[in-house]
Design a protein around this motif. Structure first.
Motif, mmCIF file in Angstrom:
data_model
loop_
_atom_site.group_PDB
_atom_site.id
_atom_site.type_symbol
_atom_site.label_atom_id
_atom_site.label_comp_id
_atom_site.label_asym_id
_atom_site.label_seq_id
_atom_site.Cartn_x
_atom_site.Cartn_y
_atom_site.Cartn_z
ATOM 1 N N GLY A 33 28.888 34.651 38.619
ATOM 2 C CA GLY A 33 29.026 34.544 40.016
ATOM 3 C C GLY A 33 29.816 33.251 40.392
ATOM 4 N N GLN A 34 29.671 33.082 42.102
ATOM 5 C CA GLN A 34 30.428 32.093 42.396
ATOM 6 C C GLN A 34 30.051 30.736 41.808
ATOM 7 O OE1 GLN A 34 32.949 32.352 44.690
ATOM 8 N NE2 GLN A 34 33.359 30.120 44.914
ATOM 9 N N PRO A 35 30.856 29.695 41.199
ATOM 10 C CA PRO A 35 30.455 28.584 40.520
ATOM 11 C C PRO A 35 29.691 27.721 41.453
ATOM 12 C CG PRO A 35 32.798 29.113 40.029
ATOM 13 C CD PRO A 35 32.184 30.119 41.205
ATOM 14 N N GLN A 36 28.779 27.062 41.117
ATOM 15 C CA GLN A 36 27.787 26.379 42.054
ATOM 16 C C GLN A 36 27.011 25.383 41.141
ATOM 17 O OE1 GLN A 36 24.399 28.463 43.296
ATOM 18 N NE2 GLN A 36 25.010 30.187 42.218
ATOM 19 N N PRO A 37 26.403 24.134 41.519
ATOM 20 C CA PRO A 37 25.672 23.530 40.745
ATOM 21 C C PRO A 37 24.284 24.339 40.929
ATOM 22 C CG PRO A 37 25.933 22.598 43.034
ATOM 23 C CD PRO A 37 26.930 23.676 42.836
ATOM 24 N N ILE A 38 23.436 23.943 39.720
ATOM 25 C CA ILE A 38 22.141 24.447 39.419
ATOM 26 C C ILE A 38 21.155 23.396 38.980
ATOM 27 C CG2 ILE A 38 22.904 27.000 39.305
ATOM 28 C CD1 ILE A 38 22.309 26.544 36.280
ATOM 29 N N ILE A 39 19.899 23.497 39.343
ATOM 30 C CA ILE A 39 18.863 22.786 38.801
ATOM 31 C C ILE A 39 18.176 23.358 37.439
ATOM 32 C CG2 ILE A 39 16.812 21.288 39.130
ATOM 33 C CD1 ILE A 39 17.623 21.831 42.146
ATOM 34 N N VAL A 40 18.223 22.546 36.387
ATOM 35 C CA VAL A 40 17.546 23.083 35.374
ATOM 36 C C VAL A 40 16.453 21.987 35.012
ATOM 37 C CG1 VAL A 40 17.850 23.630 32.701
ATOM 38 C CG2 VAL A 40 19.532 24.144 34.365
ATOM 39 N N MET A 41 15.248 22.682 34.505
ATOM 40 C CA MET A 41 14.175 21.674 34.332
ATOM 41 C C MET A 41 13.465 22.145 33.101
ATOM 42 S SD MET A 41 11.976 21.221 37.779
ATOM 43 C CE MET A 41 12.889 20.533 39.614
ATOM 44 N N LEU A 42 12.980 21.375 32.113
ATOM 45 C CA LEU A 42 12.421 21.568 31.002
ATOM 46 C C LEU A 42 11.166 20.751 31.271
ATOM 47 C CD1 LEU A 42 12.968 23.115 28.299
ATOM 48 C CD2 LEU A 42 13.272 20.938 27.421
ATOM 49 N N ILE A 43 9.980 21.477 30.869
ATOM 50 C CA ILE A 43 8.564 21.132 30.963
ATOM 51 C C ILE A 43 7.853 21.341 29.876
ATOM 52 C CG2 ILE A 43 6.435 21.697 32.493
ATOM 53 C CD1 ILE A 43 8.977 23.758 34.029
ATOM 54 N N ASP A 44 7.371 19.934 29.518
ATOM 55 C CA ASP A 44 6.481 19.827 28.308
ATOM 56 C C ASP A 44 5.206 19.467 28.585
ATOM 57 O OD1 ASP A 44 6.734 20.283 25.203
ATOM 58 O OD2 ASP A 44 5.596 18.301 25.579
ATOM 59 N N LEU A 45 3.960 20.289 28.361
ATOM 60 C CA LEU A 45 2.652 19.738 28.606
ATOM 61 C C LEU A 45 2.239 18.536 27.695
ATOM 62 C CD1 LEU A 45 1.065 23.327 29.286
ATOM 63 C CD2 LEU A 45 2.315 22.067 30.963
ATOM 64 N N ASP A 46 1.544 17.695 28.694
ATOM 65 C CA ASP A 46 1.159 16.368 27.862
ATOM 66 C C ASP A 46 -0.003 16.329 26.955
ATOM 67 O OD1 ASP A 46 3.521 14.985 28.801
ATOM 68 O OD2 ASP A 46 2.406 14.692 30.698
ATOM 69 N N GLN A 47 -1.201 17.261 27.417
ATOM 70 C CA GLN A 47 -2.407 17.148 26.654
ATOM 71 C C GLN A 47 -2.740 18.372 26.047
ATOM 72 O OE1 GLN A 47 -2.463 15.910 29.956
ATOM 73 N NE2 GLN A 47 -2.130 13.800 29.697
ATOM 74 N N PHE A 48 -1.856 19.358 25.975
ATOM 75 C CA PHE A 48 -2.207 20.560 25.579
ATOM 76 C C PHE A 48 -2.752 20.864 24.331
ATOM 77 C CE2 PHE A 48 -1.363 25.037 23.729
ATOM 78 C CZ PHE A 48 -1.927 25.610 24.769
ATOM 79 N N LYS A 49 -2.232 20.263 23.345
ATOM 80 C CA LYS A 49 -2.956 20.157 22.003
ATOM 81 C C LYS A 49 -4.387 19.743 21.896
ATOM 82 C CE LYS A 49 -2.220 18.410 17.289
ATOM 83 N NZ LYS A 49 -3.786 18.199 16.969
ATOM 84 N N GLU A 50 -4.956 19.121 22.852
ATOM 85 C CA GLU A 50 -6.075 18.456 22.909
ATOM 86 C C GLU A 50 -6.847 19.575 23.342
ATOM 87 O OE1 GLU A 50 -3.455 16.687 23.674
ATOM 88 O OE2 GLU A 50 -3.857 14.647 22.737
ATOM 89 N N VAL A 51 -6.390 20.386 24.422
ATOM 90 C CA VAL A 51 -7.256 21.544 24.871
ATOM 91 C C VAL A 51 -7.537 22.523 23.554
ATOM 92 C CG1 VAL A 51 -7.051 23.524 26.516
ATOM 93 C CG2 VAL A 51 -6.518 21.175 27.252
ATOM 94 N N ASN A 52 -6.380 22.804 22.871
ATOM 95 C CA ASN A 52 -6.482 23.672 21.898
ATOM 96 C C ASN A 52 -7.651 23.102 20.834
ATOM 97 O OD1 ASN A 52 -4.987 25.991 22.292
ATOM 98 N ND2 ASN A 52 -2.946 25.137 21.454
ATOM 99 N N ASP A 53 -7.460 21.952 20.494
ATOM 100 C CA ASP A 53 -8.383 21.389 19.476
ATOM 101 C C ASP A 53 -10.066 21.248 19.948
ATOM 102 O OD1 ASP A 53 -6.056 21.349 18.008
ATOM 103 O OD2 ASP A 53 -6.018 18.996 18.011
ATOM 104 N N THR A 54 -10.170 21.157 21.185
ATOM 105 C CA THR A 54 -11.448 20.876 21.719
ATOM 106 C C THR A 54 -12.039 22.296 21.973
ATOM 107 O OG1 THR A 54 -10.791 18.683 22.649
ATOM 108 C CG2 THR A 54 -12.764 20.026 23.305
ATOM 109 N N HIS A 55 -11.335 23.159 22.600
ATOM 110 C CA HIS A 55 -11.767 24.374 23.243
ATOM 111 C C HIS A 55 -11.441 25.627 22.490
ATOM 112 C CE1 HIS A 55 -13.495 21.966 26.469
ATOM 113 N NE2 HIS A 55 -12.422 21.523 26.691
ATOM 114 N N GLY A 56 -10.247 25.448 21.683
ATOM 115 C CA GLY A 56 -9.926 26.906 20.804
ATOM 116 C C GLY A 56 -8.705 27.586 21.520
ATOM 117 N N HIS A 57 -7.901 28.177 20.655
ATOM 118 C CA HIS A 57 -6.729 28.907 21.121
ATOM 119 C C HIS A 57 -6.833 29.730 22.129
ATOM 120 C CE1 HIS A 57 -4.215 27.055 18.122
ATOM 121 N NE2 HIS A 57 -5.441 27.088 17.131
#
Length: 199
Positions: A33-57
């Motif tokens: 389309g028409q050239p324009q600036p866009i916002i790109v965000m990359l999101i990584d959860l900080d404590q997700f491994k702890e949730v998996n390890d403590t409560h299960g997948h």
């Protein structure tokens, strides 16, 4: 059947969000389309491994679907789209328009950090995770992997390096911080190291 197959090619089966292929398709449409600036965000959860390890997948999957719903609602409100790239990593593309980029990123970290109720064998449990968010402002015609996501990834690791639960805006010349916070190489890094394009 064809429609179902096409959906599966472009969507994450757990959350219903776009997958990497779907996000790339959206980006390609924007780039045409028409050239324009866009916002790109990359999101990584900080404590997700702890949730998996403590409560299960199963609890982890439950949490991912709730966070995906929150992100989808926020992205829709601001005219954008969101995808689950892998594991606990998400990405969003949003138009710049007259949005306050800092406010958008703050809203995103806030909705992720809201408590979530997940179900385990013993009953419902309330868990909380935060997120490290990398933000990049790029041209809609910039390559998705090698520019847009790369810049957002670099900014995201600065946010994680600084303790997480925050966002960081990519600035020209920014490089990766020390990598002690990585949980191992990302799939796209491995593919690139093996001579692939990261796609």
């Amino acid at each position: 059947m064809l429609a179902d197959a096409a959906w599966q090619l472009t969507h994450d089966p757990l959350t219903g969000l776009l997958n990497r292929t779907g996000l790339r398709t959206v980006h390609t449409t924007i780039a045409l389309g028409q050239p324009q600036p866009i916002i790109v965000m990359l999101i990584d959860l900080d404590q997700f491994k702890e949730v998996n390890d403590t409560h299960g997948h199963d609890a982890g999957d439950n949490l991912l679907t709730q966070i995906a719903d929150r992100l989808a609602q926020l992205a829709h409100t601001y005219g954008g789209t969101v995808a689950r790239l892998s594991g606990d990593e998400f990405a969003a593309i949003l138009p710049v328009r007259d949005h306050s980029i800092s406010r958008l990123a703050d809203l995103l970290t806030t909705v992720i950090a809201a408590p979530a109720e997940v179900h385990v064998d013993s009953g419902p449990v309330t868990v909380t995770v935060t997120a490290s968010v990398g933000v990049a402002i790029v041209a809609s015609t910039d390559p998705m992997e090698d520019v847009a996501l790369h810049h957002a990834d670099t900014a995201m690791y600065h946010a994680k390096h600084q303790g997480g639960d925050q966002h960081n805006l990519y600035t020209p010349g920014m490089t990766m911080p020390g990598r002690e916070h990585r949980r191992g190489p990302r799939p796209r890094d491995l593919r690139r190291d093996q001579g692939g394009s990261g796609r």
